[in-house]
Design a protein around this motif. Structure first.
Motif: not given
Ligand SMILES: [Zn+2]
Length: 78
Positions: A15, A57, A31, A60
């Motif tokens: 992330h 992610c 996120c 993200c």
């Molecule tokens: Zn994320």
């Protein structure tokens, strides 16, 4: 400035968070800032240098790469 932080090696579990992470506290992913975690990597990885594409992610990624507008349909002219 943001950097990638690895929560686990599972697909989509790397992330983005603030690159100014202290190395001691948990990082707050962009996120889901309400679910901070201790990253596996000691230093944030640059946005363009993430190890594996499938680990990033998807939520993200929308911060890094905003969605492209839908392609316009092509007209057929005869
Ligand atoms: Zn994320």
């Amino acid at each position: 400035m943001l950097a990638w932080f690895v929560r686990s090696v599972a697909q989509g579990d790397t992330h983005l968070a603030s690159a100014t992470w202290s190395g001691l506290a948990r990082v707050r992913p962009v996120c889901d800032p309400d679910r901070p975690f201790y990253p596996a990597n000691a230093f944030g990885v640059g946005i363009l240098d993430c190890y594996y594409d499938d680990q990033r992610c998807s939520r993200c990624l929308t911060v890094v790469v905003p969605p492209t507008p839908a392609a316009r349909p092509l007209a057929v002219v005869r």
